[in-house]
Design a protein around this motif. Structure first.
Motif: not given
Length: 202
Positions: A37-38, A43, A45, A90, A94
């Motif tokens: 996801e990151v 993003t 990231g 990250l 999260r």
């Protein structure tokens, strides 16, 4: 809040246990999923990864080209360290957000593949290890994930040994049997977690 570390070797059935615990109401923090996801398109990231590795690691539709990035970092520990330096903070941030949003009496289960390898057991109130014999795991990887026996053995060999994992376990769920047998053990483990959670809160 009870913080639980959930781990198991590849092919042990960890994702199945994770799914069962989530159905009972556990808050699942899945490190692998968060790691994906990151670095999704758009993003910070992904921008940081591109800044480090160049635009060649992005596909035409703007997503991370995982096979290409994998080929770079698995051939070079220095590059892997550079990637981890971007992604790991990250993921931690999260994970902390998800944990902070959970109810005070929640059972928060961190799904951590390399818990034993990275010495992370002290971070949790309790560690659950999903255990299965090498033969069972090999069979699952070949049958369910389409790996060759050699590939499966190599992936298993790259992880902690069964003994190393069991050494950090507070609770062991044996997943050598049927799904029904697994479900019964997870139900028992959940009752144990709720009892510990109540004791923890009190």
């Amino acid at each position: 809040m009870l913080k639980v570390g959930l781990t198991g070797g590849i092919g042990s059935g960890k994702s199945e246990v994770s799914r069962l615990l989530a159905a009972y109401g556990a808050v699942i923090v899945d490190a692998d999923r968060i790691a994906r996801e990151v670095v999704e398109p758009g993003t910070p990231g992904l921008a940081a990864v591109v800044a480090e590795f160049g635009p060649g690691i992005v596909t035409a539709d703007g997503a991370l080209d995982r096979p290409k990035l994998g080929a770079i970092v698995f051939a070079d520990t220095g590059r892997l360290a550079a990637l981890n330096a971007i992604v790991h903070p990250l993921v931690r941030a999260r994970s902390a957000e998800i944990e902070a949003a959970a109810a005070p009496d929640a059972v928060v289960v961190h799904d951590v593949p390399l818990l034993a390898e990275n010495g992370l057991a002290p971070l949790y109130d309790l560690v659950i290890v999903i255990d299965a014999t090498e033969g069972t795991r090999l069979d699952r990887l070949v049958r369910l994930r389409g790996m060759t026996p050699d590939e499966a053995r190599a992936r298993m060999a790259a992880q902690a040994t069964r003994e190393e994992r069991l050494a950090v376990a507070d609770l062991v769920i044996d997943n050598d049997g049927s799904l029904e047998a697994l479900e019964a053990q997870v139900a028992k483990a959940w009752a144990d977690l709720l009892a510990r959670s109540a004791h923890h809160a009190g």
